[in-house]
Design an enzyme around this catalytic site. Structure first.
Site, PDB file in Angstrom:
ATOM      1  N   CYS A   1      21.895 -11.184   0.093  1.00 42.67           N
ATOM      2  CA  CYS A   1      22.530 -11.244  -1.215  1.00 42.67           C
ATOM      3  C   CYS A   1      21.897 -10.228  -2.160  1.00 42.67           C
ATOM      4  O   CYS A   1      20.733  -9.824  -1.993  1.00 42.67           O
ATOM      5  CB  CYS A   1      22.399 -12.654  -1.782  1.00 42.67           C
ATOM      6  SG  CYS A   1      23.268 -12.904  -3.346  1.00 42.67           S
TER       7      CYS A   1
ATOM      8  N   ASP B   1      21.017 -10.864  -5.038  1.00 41.40           N
ATOM      9  CA  ASP B   1      20.179 -11.614  -5.978  1.00 41.40           C
ATOM     10  C   ASP B   1      18.812 -10.954  -6.120  1.00 41.40           C
ATOM     11  O   ASP B   1      18.155 -10.620  -5.133  1.00 41.40           O
ATOM     12  CB  ASP B   1      20.014 -13.049  -5.477  1.00 41.40           C
ATOM     13  CG  ASP B   1      19.438 -13.965  -6.547  1.00 41.40           C
ATOM     14  OD1 ASP B   1      20.162 -14.855  -7.013  1.00 41.40           O
ATOM     15  OD2 ASP B   1      18.257 -13.785  -6.898  1.00 41.40           O
TER      16      ASP B   1
ATOM     17  N   ARG C   1      16.014 -12.058  -6.873  1.00 45.78           N
ATOM     18  CA  ARG C   1      14.850 -12.839  -6.428  1.00 45.78           C
ATOM     19  C   ARG C   1      14.622 -12.743  -4.922  1.00 45.78           C
ATOM     20  O   ARG C   1      13.588 -13.188  -4.423  1.00 45.78           O
ATOM     21  CB  ARG C   1      15.038 -14.304  -6.828  1.00 45.78           C
ATOM     22  CG  ARG C   1      15.161 -14.529  -8.328  1.00 45.78           C
ATOM     23  CD  ARG C   1      15.714 -15.907  -8.622  1.00 45.78           C
ATOM     24  NE  ARG C   1      17.078 -16.072  -8.138  1.00 45.78           N
ATOM     25  CZ  ARG C   1      17.787 -17.194  -8.219  1.00 45.78           C
ATOM     26  NH1 ARG C   1      17.236 -18.270  -8.774  1.00 45.78           N
ATOM     27  NH2 ARG C   1      19.017 -17.266  -7.741  1.00 45.78           N
TER      28      ARG C   1
ATOM     29  N   HIS D   1      20.313 -17.667   0.489  1.00 50.07           N
ATOM     30  CA  HIS D   1      19.217 -18.204  -0.324  1.00 50.07           C
ATOM     31  C   HIS D   1      19.700 -19.380  -1.149  1.00 50.07           C
ATOM     32  O   HIS D   1      20.911 -19.596  -1.344  1.00 50.07           O
ATOM     33  CB  HIS D   1      18.651 -17.111  -1.232  1.00 50.07           C
ATOM     34  CG  HIS D   1      19.609 -16.647  -2.283  1.00 50.07           C
ATOM     35  ND1 HIS D   1      19.651 -17.172  -3.558  1.00 50.07           N
ATOM     36  CD2 HIS D   1      20.585 -15.688  -2.234  1.00 50.07           C
ATOM     37  CE1 HIS D   1      20.593 -16.567  -4.245  1.00 50.07           C
ATOM     38  NE2 HIS D   1      21.176 -15.654  -3.480  1.00 50.07           N
TER      39      HIS D   1
ATOM     40  N   CYS E   1      22.518 -19.867  -4.844  1.00 46.68           N
ATOM     41  CA  CYS E   1      23.292 -18.623  -4.879  1.00 46.68           C
ATOM     42  C   CYS E   1      24.444 -18.758  -5.887  1.00 46.68           C
ATOM     43  O   CYS E   1      25.262 -19.688  -5.813  1.00 46.68           O
ATOM     44  CB  CYS E   1      23.829 -18.309  -3.484  1.00 46.68           C
ATOM     45  SG  CYS E   1      24.814 -16.798  -3.410  1.00 46.68           S
TER      46      CYS E   1
END
Length: 796
Positions: A624, A626, A628, A685, A688
């Site tokens: 992803c 993302d 993080r 993760h 999401c």
């Protein structure tokens, strides 16, 4: 490791077959090489010709049987010719034999003391330089014999007299020498199958036949060897200091040459490696025996050892048998030597001397800055003496090593923001204080300074100089922010703590994985502490909540958790946190790039340089977007490991899916067909946002039309989630279960692509699903999906 191949299983049929098949032919090759070389080295040493053959026999039988190398061949060495010639001139031949015997005793004691490996501490530049000097000296001396003259008392005298020798009229001696050198040069350039007979033997035989056929007026030597001609060595007469020095010189030179030869020959074969202490012990016993019998000193020799390996030798039997062949030749066929002209032997020595000047070693030494050691050693051996030249080389090598160990680099420069950056690298000792202070004094007073210490040692003199400058600079209104990459040499010295003298290995900058915000807060806190403490304003350091202890002078703040004092630092508080007091003045990406250049780039540059032209990743990693999720962090991977694709929701559109999207498909095709990855990993993760949008259907088509179209590729994940309702909701709630289900579904989507499915079925590609729990910082491996999703999961 034991390398005794003469006893362990030597009587078994398989061992006997190996000896007959490999060692016997190799011993004959080495024997043919050893005869002319032993005679030539005896001539160069000023010793009786028989002494060379005696040393060859003892080196083969005694050193071969007792030594610690399976394939090393010992015998008279050209590298010792100058030493022996000087000893013969000073003490006489019989006394030289006693010196050889005593040198053997010294080697035996050293071998029994297990100190052989310490000899490898001698710089190869010194060893190669010594051999080069010996080669040049031998070649210059014997060239006069080839030209019909006689050698002079020194290499310099030989060099001065050489033009006169070249211009003078010469007799048949010159023809014999030139013919020998010509055959040696031509023979080494013939195809391998035509070079079964060693070049020295062919050259001497050819010259002897030509001299006999053409009735050349050359010098012949009659070699008669019998037990009745043996004379015992006697104690040398003279200053005992000189005698002890001669014994140690012969012992060390022959020992070091033997050990280096063993190490080098070990690289040429796959058999048992050498026991260096046993090598030295065997050489010691061999020198005791050869000295007692009236032979030359014995050492491991590269030419014969290499010939032994090339000929296929597998055990010590080859070396021992070669010595027996030399012994048989000495007593049965020594009369043939009378047909060899002395000029031919001299020409052989000229050829050997030139070969000892190996320019390949110079190229290897150049990259390490050791060419001066090589040149000084060689020049010292040629123009001063062997022992003196070697000592000059050792001394220069020690000085250069000391210079490298204490070398320090100081880079000072101004940055666009007005701050100054100082980078100090290397070993900071008193030898670098003059340069250190000169560079630091170039920093203008009153300016903020970022001081990076990339050092592996700091002594007290260097600390005093650096600390004094820091206090003086802060007294002018400036600030000094010190960052130490290795152990905190400066901080410990400032605290008065014990600083260990040993060097420490480089370390990766502490906690490099922290987000920018955490590191920014740390730098602000550190800069504030430095400013407040060293301006002596009477304020107290605040490194964390409740910490009011006074900071000792020079104390630096280590990386840690973000400061929790709850008091944001204003821009005007002399904070040292980047290009300016306020991090908002420049993009954080630029600050991060600066930190990379300072700390990480020097560590990863060698790796990136090697892989700059080609990438060879082992994994395609789809995850992803993302912020993080950091793939290299959660997989502990480095540059070149992962071929990464990131998108919203770590989605993989199915084959011929609508709406079409080729970005992920292109990456899959390139990774599998061009890069040849063996694994495709899909990483989801917790929490999401894309999966949350699928659950709630909250994406607005008007505001986010692209995102809404993209999330249509997640409908299959939503369908699988609905079809498996009630299975695992307790693990983390509906959202987390959908995040896990989504990973499984994307693996199934991958298999809808014909190229991927073909590779998976052929077991040339593996699909892996992982799930990263952000809150727990844990990575979970998920199960494999069905090759074909059930009908109720197919979404139009």
């Amino acid at each position: 490791m034991s390398t005794d191949t003469l006893s362990d299983g030597a009587s078994t049929p398989s061992r006997l077959r190996s000896v007959l098949r490999h060692d016997l032919p190799a011993s004959l090759v080495v024997f043919l090489v050893a005869i002319p070389l032993s005679l030539g080295i005896a001539v160069a040493s000023g010793a009786p010709l028989a002494a060379g053959l005696i040393a060859a026999v003892v080196g083969g039988v005694v050193a071969g049987a007792l030594g610690g190398s399976a394939v090393q061949v010992s015998g008279p060495a050209a590298g010792l010719a100058l030493v022996v010639a000087d000893l013969v001139h000073t003490y006489g031949w019989r006394a030289t034999c006693m010196i050889t015997l005593l040198a053997g005793v010294a080697q035996l004691l050293l071998g029994l003391s297990k100190v052989a490996r310490a000899a490898l501490a001698v710089s190869p530049a010194v060893v190669h330089g010594t051999l080069t000097g010996v080669g040049v000296t031998i070649a210059l001396a014997q060239l006069h014999v080839v030209l019909g003259g006689s050698p002079q008392h020194s290499a310099l005298a030989n060099l001065i007299e050489l033009p006169a020798q070249l211009l003078a009229n010469h007799s048949h001696a010159v023809a014999a020498g030139l013919l020998t050198i010509t055959v040696l040069v031509v023979w080494t350039r013939l195809p391998r199958r035509l070079r079964s007979v060693p070049a020295p033997l062919v050259a001497l035989a050819t010259t002897a036949a030509a001299a006999a056929a053409l009735s050349w007026d050359v010098t012949h030597v009659d070699l008669t060897v019998s037990p009745s001609t043996w004379v015992s060595p006697f104690w040398p007469k003279g200053d005992w200091h000189g005698i002890v020095a001669a014994v140690l010189l012969v012992a060390l030179l022959s020992g070091i040459e033997s050990l280096l030869c063993s190490v080098g020959v070990d690289k040429l074969h796959s058999g048992p490696k050498s026991d260096l202490d046993r090598v030295l012990t065997g050489q010691g016993v061999a020198n005791i025996v050869t000295g007692a019998l009236g032979g030359l000193p014995v050492a491991g020799v590269v030419v014969r050892s290499t010939a032994n390996v090339t000929a296929g030798a597998k055990s010590k039997w080859s070396t021992v048998m070669h010595g027996c062949w030399v012994l048989a030749f000495t007593f049965g066929f020594a009369w043939t030597i009378r047909y060899i002209p002395m000029e031919a032997l001299a020409a052989l020595l000229v050829f050997i001397g030139v070969q000892m000047v190996n320019l390949g070693h110079v190229r290897n030494l150049r990259g390490h800055g050791e060419v001066p050691v090589y040149l000084v050693t060689a020049a010292g051996v040629v123009f001063v003496g062997l022992a003196e030249g070697a000592m000059l080389g050792v001394g220069l090598a020690a000085l250069l090593a000391l210079r490298r160990l204490t070398w320090v680099t100081v880079d000072v420069g101004a940055e666009p923001s007005g701050r100054w950056h100082v980078l100090i690298g290397g070993s900071l000792t008193f030898l670098g204080v003059p340069r250190l202070t000169a560079e630091l004094n170039s920093v203008p007073p009153g300016v903020p300074v970022d001081l990076d210490l990339n050092i592996d040692f700091m002594d007290n003199a260097a600390f005093e100089a650096l600390h004094t400058w820091r206090l003086a600079h802060e007294g002018t209104g400036g600030t000094v922010d010190i960052d130490e990459l290795h152990d905190e040499w400066y901080s410990l010295a400032a605290k008065g703590a014990r600083v260990f003298p040993a060097k420490t290995p480089p370390s990766i900058p502490d906690r490099w994985w922290l987000p920018w915000a955490y590191r920014r807060r740390r730098l602000v806190t550190q800069g504030r502490v430095a400013a407040l403490t060293h301006h002596a304003r009477g304020r107290r350091r605040r490194a964390g909540a409740g910490d009011t202890a006074p900071a000792p002078c020079g104390d630096s703040v280590s990386w840690g958790e973000p400061a929790s004092c709850g008091d944001p630092v204003s821009c005007g508080d002399s904070a040292s946190c980047g290009e300016s007091a306020s991090w908002g003045a420049i993009p954080e990406l630029v600050a991060g790039a600066r930190e990379f250049h300072r700390h990480t780039a020097p560590l990863v540059r060698p790796i990136l340089t090697r892989m700059a032209r080609k990438q060879e990743p082992s994994h395609l990693f789809i995850t992803c977007a993302d912020s993080r999720v950091v793939p290299s962090l959660i997989t502990a991977s480095g540059p070149g490991d992962l071929f990464t694709v990131r998108n919203i929701g770590n989605l993989v559109p199915r084959h011929e899916a609508a709406p079409p999207d080729d970005s992920v498909v292109a990456a899959v095709e390139y990774a599998t067909r061009v890069l040849g990855v063996r694994t495709i990993t899909v990483c989801g993760h917790s929490g999401c946002g894309a999966m949350a949008a699928l659950l709630s259907g909250s994406v607005d088509a008007d505001d986010l039309p692209g995102l809404r179209r993209w999330l249509e590729h997640g409908n299959h994940s939503l369908a699988r989630y609905i079809a498996t309702a009630g299975e695992g909701d307790e693990e983390g709630g509906p959202l987390d279960r959908l995040c896990r289900v989504n990973v499984i579904q994307q693996l199934a989507n991958l298999r809808t692509h014909p190229g991927v499915e073909e590779l998976v079925r052929a077991e040339r590609l593996e699909l892996v699903g992982i799930y990263f729990d952000i809150a727990q910082a844990r990575v979970h491996i998920l199960g494999q999906p069905d090759p074909t999703p059930p009908a109720d999961l197919r979404v139009s």
